[in-house]
Design an enzyme around this catalytic site. Structure first.
Site, PDB file in Angstrom:
ATOM      1  N   GLU A 458       0.866  -1.239   0.088  1.00  0.00           N
ATOM      2  CA  GLU A 458       0.255  -0.078  -0.077  1.00  0.00           C
ATOM      3  C   GLU A 458       0.802   1.360  -0.129  1.00  0.00           C
ATOM      4  OE1 GLU A 458      -3.548   2.251   2.539  1.00  0.00           O
ATOM      5  OE2 GLU A 458      -2.558   0.412   3.446  1.00  0.00           O
ATOM      6  N   ASN A 513      -4.833   4.913  -2.104  1.00  0.00           N
ATOM      7  CA  ASN A 513      -6.149   5.556  -1.369  1.00  0.00           C
ATOM      8  C   ASN A 513      -6.570   6.878  -2.274  1.00  0.00           C
ATOM      9  OD1 ASN A 513      -6.522   4.393   1.443  1.00  0.00           O
ATOM     10  ND2 ASN A 513      -4.251   4.736   1.057  1.00  0.00           N
ATOM     11  N   GLU A 545      -8.320   2.187  -3.286  1.00  0.00           N
ATOM     12  CA  GLU A 545      -9.083   1.910  -1.998  1.00  0.00           C
ATOM     13  C   GLU A 545      -9.978   3.409  -1.808  1.00  0.00           C
ATOM     14  OE1 GLU A 545      -6.096   1.474   1.040  1.00  0.00           O
ATOM     15  OE2 GLU A 545      -5.482  -0.294   0.280  1.00  0.00           O
ATOM     16  N   ASP A 575     -12.242   0.755   2.062  1.00  0.00           N
ATOM     17  CA  ASP A 575     -11.172   0.860   3.160  1.00  0.00           C
ATOM     18  C   ASP A 575     -11.971   1.199   4.507  1.00  0.00           C
ATOM     19  OD1 ASP A 575      -8.824   0.965   4.103  1.00  0.00           O
ATOM     20  OD2 ASP A 575      -8.283   2.992   3.507  1.00  0.00           O
ATOM     21  N   GLU A 632      -6.443  -5.003   8.606  1.00  0.00           N
ATOM     22  CA  GLU A 632      -5.155  -3.960   8.794  1.00  0.00           C
ATOM     23  C   GLU A 632      -4.648  -3.925  10.247  1.00  0.00           C
ATOM     24  OE1 GLU A 632      -6.012  -0.208   6.000  1.00  0.00           O
ATOM     25  OE2 GLU A 632      -7.849  -0.492   7.522  1.00  0.00           O
TER      26      GLU A 632
END
Length: 692
Positions: A458, A513, A545, A575, A632
């Site tokens: 990520e 993101n 995300e 997310d 996460e």
């Protein structure tokens, strides 16, 4: 009175001057009416034209006969009453026709209208002389008559031309002067054109009106002209006053709520601050902002929102006491002022009274709607000696309170100003962070929980400020969204992540993101497609995300963009799943490929039974929807093993790797290789926590 004798006439110069004065005043009044007619349409225009015709026509009639009476014959004379009255009708009709034609919009309309009026004026004089009988005969001079015709036609055309084509606001006065000059000039030309010869055989009819009696009628006409002018002036003055009052009211009052507006507030602020300084009082300024009003507008429509604002203003107005002032700034924002020697205590009490106005629910289209207001206030001169800064302080306090809790009352403090100043400086620096190469990406590895192998990473944006050093993403990302710098920063992050992945620096897929603000960009999907083409990264290796708030703000737009991304072959992940208010509905409505389980649930595993139950439910939901789940915040092997046994496919966290710059990513990849395993350990078997 000045006399001179010319061909059996006792020539009275004073009456000629009086005739010119009457014509000047009357036609000036008529020109005012004509100017109104030119500025209006329809029945109103015709009404003004009629008034202009009457005023000008009566003035021309009176001045014509005054000039005739100025030629006081030494012979017996009188006037036919019907013909004399007909002259008045001719004057009014000629003026109406002339003004009507002159106000049209073809090229020579003013001149044509003036000529028509000139013909009428000549007809007036002709009929007027026909109505004048003397004990003798008139003898006419052709040259004098020709001069009279030229003067009448040309000066009438010039007068209407000046009235209809004003270069300045004084042109209508010039038109009146031209008319007055015309009457006097025609009088002298007629004097030169006519002589009277006595004839004892002429018998005058008994019904003739003597000159003295006609003089009384002329005086009445003059009084009519004066009255018309005076009444018009009074009406015009009243209309102007009412218009000025209306404009003043519109300028200083909000037309919808009836409250004073921002202009009135500024004037009151200037007055109250000066008075507070003089009397050593304190002045409090308030900023009042309605909470959730936009949602009501979106749900019920702007018409219902306007009615609600009127209701809100009415309730708040009822809370006002002596020396308290309330105004509407714009939208759902209101302002207030109070003067007291006991501020800030009285200021807080006033804010509580305003808040009390929202205690009962409002009715919107038959539904009960609860509304709150966030209120901030600042006190002059305690907080600032500058009145212009006072309202800024109140707004700053309102926003500070609103960010913490809706419906709060917040008093300004100096620390807020320092914080706001630092925030503005940070926002200014953030606008140029990308072009100054102050931004960089860290990557956190993502792992397959079954075999402990790396499956992707990520991308996480970081900012190294040249003076402040590293700035927390929790601080600069919201600021970038507020200032819309996130557009440029988000595009930079996407390009950098795709380039690093395409160059082989990142194993597996790369996740990036997307901000809610970026979803407001119409060409978001096209921009991402362009970056993929530019960097050469296959769409299947890119994962975007998004949070629930990103797409819930505009569901139709969000669905359209996500479908475009899916059509390209890009993976879409939800997310922070579990922290929103409509997660299940969102999963059902939008085409997600993956669910990211929020770390707030993971960190309490495996000992918190409630958290474990929620996690199992989410994993079962993902399996039924055929959506893999990535957890996460995994920090211990116990959490890893629990999630793997529960069916969680992927995970990331400090257990496997901390976020690292691309230059250090190879080291992190090598360190994470030790987590590779052939099978999931049995439940209850766990090694010591490892932090990489």
């Amino acid at each position: 009175m000045l006399y001179s004798t010319v061909e059996n006439f006792a020539y009275q110069q004073t009456l000629v001057a009086f005739a010119g004065a009457v014509c000047l005043f009357g036609t000036w009044v008529g020109m005012r009416h004509f100017a109104r007619a030119r500025a209006t349409e329809g029945a109103t225009r015709r009404g003004w034209l009629f008034m202009a015709s009457v005023g000008t026509g009566v003035a021309l009639w009176a001045s014509t006969f005054i000039s005739i009476l100025a030629l006081d014959p030494l012979l017996v004379s009188g006037f036919e009453p019907v013909a004399t009255g007909a002259v008045l009708l001719i004057a009014v009709a000629a003026c109406f026709v002339g003004f009507e034609i002159g106000s049209r919009h073809f090229t020579l309309a003013p001149e044509a209208g003036g000529l028509a009026m000139g013909v009428g004026i000549l007809a007036m004089h002709l009929v007027g002389f026909k109505a004048w009988h003397i004990k003798g005969d008139f003898h006419w001079n052709a040259y004098g008559l020709a001069m009279t015709f030229v003067l009448g036609l040309s000066l009438s055309a010039l007068a209407v031309n000046r009235a209809n084509r004003p270069v300045t606001r004084w042109c209508r006065h010039g038109a009146a002067i031209v008319f007055a000059f015309m009457i006097c000039a025609m009088h002298y030309s007629l004097t030169a054109a006519v002589t009277a010869a006595p004839d004892a055989s002429v018998i005058l009819p008994a019904y003739l009106v003597p000159a003295d009696t006609l003089g009384i009628a002329v005086v009445a006409a003059v009084l009519l002209v004066i009255g018309n002018g005076f009444s018009t002036y009074i009406i015009d003055l009243r209309v102007r006053t009412e218009s000025a009052d209306r404009i003043h009211q519109l300028s200083f009052n909000d037309t919808m709520t009836g409250l004073p507006n921002r202009i009135a507030f500024n004037e009151r602020l200037a007055f109250d601050s000066a008075e507070a300084h003089e009397k050593a009082h304190r002045l409090a300024a308030f900023s009042i902002d309605l909470d959730g009003f936009k949602d009501i507008n979106d749900l019920y429509g702007h018409g219902a929102g306007d009615l609600l604002l009127i209701d809100v203003a009415t309730r708040m107005r009822k809370q006002l006491g002596a020396s308290e002032f309330l105004a509407r700034q714009s939208g759902d924002e209101f302002l207030a002022l109070t003067t007291s020697s006991n501020h800030p205590n009285d200021a807080y009490a006033f804010a509580e009274r305003i808040s009390q106005a929202f205690a009962e629910p409002f009715t919107v289209q038959g539904y009960a709607v609860r509304l709150t207001a966030s209120i901030g206030f600042s006190v002059f001169p305690t907080d600032t000696p500058e009145r212009d800064q006072l309202l800024s302080n109140a707004k700053l306090a309102m926003h500070r309170g609103k960010s913490g809790q809706s419906g709060s009352i917040c008093m300004y403090s100096l620390e807020m100003d320092d914080s706001a100043r630092k925030r503005r400086a940070l926002a200014r620096d953030l606008e140029h962070a990308a072009e100054r190469d102050e931004l960089f990406l860290n990557y956190q590895l993502q792992m397959s929980l079954n075999d402990g192998k790396i499956c992707g990473a990520e991308a996480l944006m970081r900012w190294k400020h040249p003076k402040l050093g590293m700035v927390s993403p929790a601080e600069f990302i919201p600021l970038a969204e507020e200032t819309e710098a996130i557009f440029e920063m988000g595009e930079w992050a996407l390009r950098a992540a795709c380039r690093d992945a395409a160059e082989g620096k990142i194993p597996g897929n790369v996740a990036v993101n997307l901000s809610p603000v970026q979803f407001g960009r119409d060409d978001l999907a096209e921009m991402i497609h362009g970056i993929l083409l530019e960097t050469g990264l296959p769409p299947a290796r890119l994962e975007v995300e998004v949070t629930e708030s990103t797409i819930m703000s505009d569901q139709s737009r969000g669905l359209h963009i996500l479908r475009k991304l899916k059509a390209m072959g890009i993976t879409v992940a939800m997310d922070d799943f579990g922290t929103g208010y409509s997660s299940l509905a969102t999963l059902h409505a939008f085409p997600f490929d993956k669910i990211k389980l929020d770390q707030s649930f993971v960190k309490r595993l495996p000992h918190d039974e409630a958290a474990a139950a929620i996690v199992r439910t989410v994993l079962a939901l993902g399996e039924s929807l055929h959506m893999p789940v990535l957890a996460e915040g995994i920090e211990t092997e116990a959490q890893w093993n629990f999630l793997a046994h529960a069916g969680c496919a992927k995970g990331q966290g400090y257990l496997f790797a901390r976020p690292a710059a691309v230059s250090q990513l190879s080291t992190a990849i090598s360190a994470a290789a030790r987590f590779a395993r052939d099978s999931v350990p049995a439940v209850g078997v766990a090694r010591a926590t490892v932090a990489a």
